[in-house]
Design an enzyme around this catalytic site. Structure first.
Site, PDB file in Angstrom:
ATOM      1  N   PHE B 111       0.991  -1.246   0.159  1.00 45.30           N
ATOM      2  CA  PHE B 111       0.142  -0.215   0.005  1.00 45.30           C
ATOM      3  C   PHE B 111       0.888   1.056  -0.032  1.00 45.30           C
ATOM      4  O   PHE B 111       1.958   1.235   0.759  1.00 45.30           O
ATOM      5  CB  PHE B 111      -0.810   0.039   1.310  1.00 45.30           C
ATOM      6  CG  PHE B 111      -2.044   1.031   1.035  1.00 45.30           C
ATOM      7  CD1 PHE B 111      -2.998   1.028   0.369  1.00 45.30           C
ATOM      8  CD2 PHE B 111      -1.939   2.096   1.781  1.00 45.30           C
ATOM      9  CE1 PHE B 111      -3.907   1.992   0.269  1.00 45.30           C
ATOM     10  CE2 PHE B 111      -2.992   3.160   1.809  1.00 45.30           C
ATOM     11  CZ  PHE B 111      -3.936   3.213   1.083  1.00 45.30           C
ATOM     12  N   ASP B 182       2.865  -5.771   7.501  1.00 45.74           N
ATOM     13  CA  ASP B 182       1.655  -5.007   7.716  1.00 45.74           C
ATOM     14  C   ASP B 182       0.475  -5.824   7.469  1.00 45.74           C
ATOM     15  O   ASP B 182       0.317  -6.457   6.477  1.00 45.74           O
ATOM     16  CB  ASP B 182       1.620  -3.891   6.462  1.00 45.74           C
ATOM     17  CG  ASP B 182       0.412  -2.909   6.482  1.00 45.74           C
ATOM     18  OD1 ASP B 182      -0.777  -3.239   7.102  1.00 45.74           O
ATOM     19  OD2 ASP B 182       0.641  -1.701   5.983  1.00 45.74           O
ATOM     20  N   TYR B 207      -9.973  -0.387  11.269  1.00 45.83           N
ATOM     21  CA  TYR B 207     -11.441  -0.253  10.571  1.00 45.83           C
ATOM     22  C   TYR B 207     -11.718  -0.900   9.492  1.00 45.83           C
ATOM     23  O   TYR B 207     -12.807  -0.632   8.999  1.00 45.83           O
ATOM     24  CB  TYR B 207     -11.206   1.323  10.309  1.00 45.83           C
ATOM     25  CG  TYR B 207     -10.117   1.668   9.331  1.00 45.83           C
ATOM     26  CD1 TYR B 207      -9.865   1.611   8.034  1.00 45.83           C
ATOM     27  CD2 TYR B 207      -9.041   2.268  10.191  1.00 45.83           C
ATOM     28  CE1 TYR B 207      -8.727   1.935   7.491  1.00 45.83           C
ATOM     29  CE2 TYR B 207      -7.856   2.863   9.374  1.00 45.83           C
ATOM     30  CZ  TYR B 207      -7.883   2.604   7.992  1.00 45.83           C
ATOM     31  OH  TYR B 207      -6.568   2.971   7.168  1.00 45.83           O
ATOM     32  N   LYS B 208     -10.932  -1.895   9.129  1.00 39.94           N
ATOM     33  CA  LYS B 208     -11.110  -2.724   7.950  1.00 39.94           C
ATOM     34  C   LYS B 208     -12.294  -4.200   8.496  1.00 39.94           C
ATOM     35  O   LYS B 208     -13.137  -3.928   8.963  1.00 39.94           O
ATOM     36  CB  LYS B 208      -9.956  -3.122   7.260  1.00 39.94           C
ATOM     37  CG  LYS B 208      -9.521  -2.179   6.390  1.00 39.94           C
ATOM     38  CD  LYS B 208      -8.023  -2.693   5.714  1.00 39.94           C
ATOM     39  CE  LYS B 208      -7.420  -1.342   5.014  1.00 39.94           C
ATOM     40  NZ  LYS B 208      -7.876  -0.731   3.958  1.00 39.94           N
ATOM     41  N   ARG B 354     -12.885  -4.071  -6.795  1.00 47.55           N
ATOM     42  CA  ARG B 354     -12.568  -5.007  -5.589  1.00 47.55           C
ATOM     43  C   ARG B 354     -13.574  -5.215  -4.771  1.00 47.55           C
ATOM     44  O   ARG B 354     -14.817  -4.432  -4.796  1.00 47.55           O
ATOM     45  CB  ARG B 354     -11.803  -4.183  -4.520  1.00 47.55           C
ATOM     46  CG  ARG B 354     -10.315  -3.642  -4.868  1.00 47.55           C
ATOM     47  CD  ARG B 354      -9.531  -3.465  -3.763  1.00 47.55           C
ATOM     48  NE  ARG B 354      -9.961  -2.309  -3.054  1.00 47.55           N
ATOM     49  CZ  ARG B 354      -9.562  -1.754  -1.782  1.00 47.55           C
ATOM     50  NH1 ARG B 354      -8.389  -2.541  -1.188  1.00 47.55           N
ATOM     51  NH2 ARG B 354     -10.043  -1.217  -0.705  1.00 47.55           N
TER      52      ARG B 354
END
Lengths: 395, 395
Positions: B111, B182, B207-208, B354
């Site tokens: 990312f 990560d 938060y995912k 996605r």
């Protein structure tokens, strides 16, 4: 507006809160706002909230609200992270502006995290930097040609002593140093004229006098003509010029938004945004005048009725922020006893009792009542009783 | 437990949410918890909340809850800040452990913020460091004796491709490099065995898949035997061994708490803490099996009914995280149309659609319904209409 405006806050009945310099109380409207953000924005909009609910622009939008309160123009302040992180950002950018100088100057009255963050940055850079701290009244004389950046908190967290922002900034800049002001105890407490001071950077928090709630986001100001030169050491994707292009390499945003780092704390930011509304019709000059009146009343009454306590804060209002501190041998125990009796201030080692004066929700009646209770605490001297000392862990 | 557990969430009726890999939905109980923290803790306890309501210990307490979900022991994870900041902390500590090496290795599937933070750190250190990125399948071969730290995201945010954490960690360590994982797209999505992998550091967001809410705090893991050696570059006061002693110089805490920086976001942390409760009786192996089932059903149906789309994710489940991506020329427009029809996924430039599969609140019926709608979107081809393109800003 006329002060105080107690009806703007949800204050527990019977409590006299003299600790708004540490954590401001809950403004009315905030619970409803946070609830709406949780249930209607997060709950219903889900990922669409970033655009549909304006979450993505919120750090700059809220920054503009803070800017007005600290004498900064629109577009010069952005919210995020914690004050410690913002100190690191400002200081690292300042050092990059003066590559030939190796000294960071601060004072012994600075809040420790500012000094710690400077130490961490120095270790990280490992290039011969030095953190030099002097007594607060020796700062001006210590700004030599070696100094890359002067990092000061305007109002001393322990004593309430206030630096002369304009004068020190001029001296720093005359010596070729970059000036960074920490406004932790200034924003919402007194008039700040950032633009007028000409300082390069400022940082601050919003959970004290701005009543943003525990852990509310911090802010950073960059003087607008320097935005392009302020190098973001913490080069997070939301400070990128095009975060959603997902480019492999970092290009800083051409605005203050380059000081954003990661995903902003939307719930916390929304609580703060709502809390800031109550400042819309507040005149900082009026707040300052009322704060000095309350502080002076407190000093006068405490000195008259509690001779055991010694004033630590400057006696002259112009040299003081919005808090008053007294030294007292049994300060810790006395503060515990005060809190038990409904007067909340706080204690800072080794012997300082701190009292914050916040005219939005305090008036002279509160101050007089607080002194009454303080005087009784000092008469009762509960800490002379070994059993009390044991129960209350007073050493 | 049996999956799905839709009744644990407040999901908007009629919506099929395939974007839990970007922002998880609202768990039931969170609105009430946040409300209680705002009104009863902040509002009533005020400054006393730091002790009375356990705010001060919350980052470590919540860290222990996250630890269990990523195969880490108690006391090895602490919460705070954003994932970008945690990447910076892990990477700076890793470089300090290998002072004689100058290469940070990552991959082009990482990312961007991880790469940007590395670039920022390199500029800051100004000591000849290099960020070297290779294609994801070339990482193992690129771990040479020059490499100080390997910084990888286990699951590729764009393709869902999953690295072999154990194998790469061994290769990195055999080459004398420090390994940083990560877990942004891993925590709560699949089984993670951090302790078993032996990696030195891990970071992630909540938060995912962990449903902590927009801007929920990040986490950092330090392998317990290395805690004392992990140098905090962001040396904030709450990482100090004695924050309330207000000492002039920084001494890191002897525990994982040295990775704390500033005042934690209590409202946000409390929302997360409540959201994490629903994992108490969740078996990650069961989640992983269900996620693969849903993902495979989706791939099979899309390939059968939507031949315009090309699978970008690995076909083999073991090589994939909990999302499936398809490339499509009109991907942006198609995703907009899908969202309008109640199927929420997302789009990543230049052409990737996605879809995240989260068995806590999705089942096969949802997946089939989503494919039905996707097939209709592809039949309708609204983007062929110039008026639609203009209205929807499709270029």
């Amino acid at each position: 507006m006329s002060l105080p405006k107690k009806d703007l806050f949800d204050l527990p009945a019977g409590l006299i809160y003299l600790d708004g310099n540490s954590l401001g109380p809950l403004p009315k409207g905030v619970p409803e706002k946070v609830q709406a953000v949780v249930a209607e924005e997060w709950g219903a909009a889900l990922i669409r909230g970033w655009n549909a609910c304006g979450w993505m622009e919120q750090p700059a939008r809220v920054g503009d609200r803070v800017a007005r309160l600290i004498g900064a123009p629109k577009g010069s302040v952005v919210m995020g992270d914690t004050l410690s992180i913002k100190v690191f950002q400002a200081l690292s950018a300042a050092l990059a502006m003066r590559p030939d100088r190796k000294v960071i100057l601060s004072d012994t009255g600075n809040f420790p995290t500012d000094l710690y963050m400077a130490e961490g940055l120095i270790r990280l850079k490992d290039a011969g930097y030095e953190l030099r701290t002097v007594a607060p009244n020796e700062v001006s004389g210590a700004i030599t040609g070696e100094v890359a950046a002067v990092l000061l908190t305007e109002v001393d967290y322990r004593t309430g002593r206030k630096h002369d922002m304009g004068a020190i900034t001029r001296i720093a800049q005359d010596a070729g140093a970059v000036m960074i002001w920490d406004l932790a105890h200034s924003a919402g407490a007194l008039e700040v004229d950032l633009a007028g001071s000409g300082c390069e950077f400022a940082v601050g928090c919003t959970y004290k006098y701005l009543n943003g709630g525990p852990g509310a986001p911090a802010f950073i100001y960059v003087r607008p003509d320097l935005t392009d030169q302020a190098e973001p050491a913490l080069a997070g994707w939301l400070g990128h010029s095009a975060p959603f292009a997902f480019e492999p390499s970092y290009t800083p945003a051409p605005s203050i938004e380059r000081m954003r780092v990661g995903t902003p704390p939307v719930l916390q930011m929304s609580a703060l945004e709502e809390a800031l509304r109550l400042w819309d019709d507040v005149d900082m000059a009026e707040i300052r005048a009322a704060s000095l009146e309350l502080s002076e009343l407190f000093i006068r009454e405490v000195e008259a009725r509690c001779p055991e306590l010694t004033l630590v804060s400057p006696r002259e209002g112009a040299l003081r922020g919005s808090q008053v501190s007294f030294a007292f041998e049994h300060g810790y125990a006395a503060m515990q006893a005060l809190i038990e009796r409904g007067v909340i201030g706080d204690f800072r080692a080794p012997n300082v009792m701190r009292f914050g004066f916040t005219p939005l929700y305090l008036d002279a009646t509160d101050v007089m009542a607080a002194v009454d209770i303080l005087a009784r605490v000092l008469t009762d001297r509960l800490w002379d009783d070994p059993a009390y000392r044991k129960t209350n862990r007073v050493t």
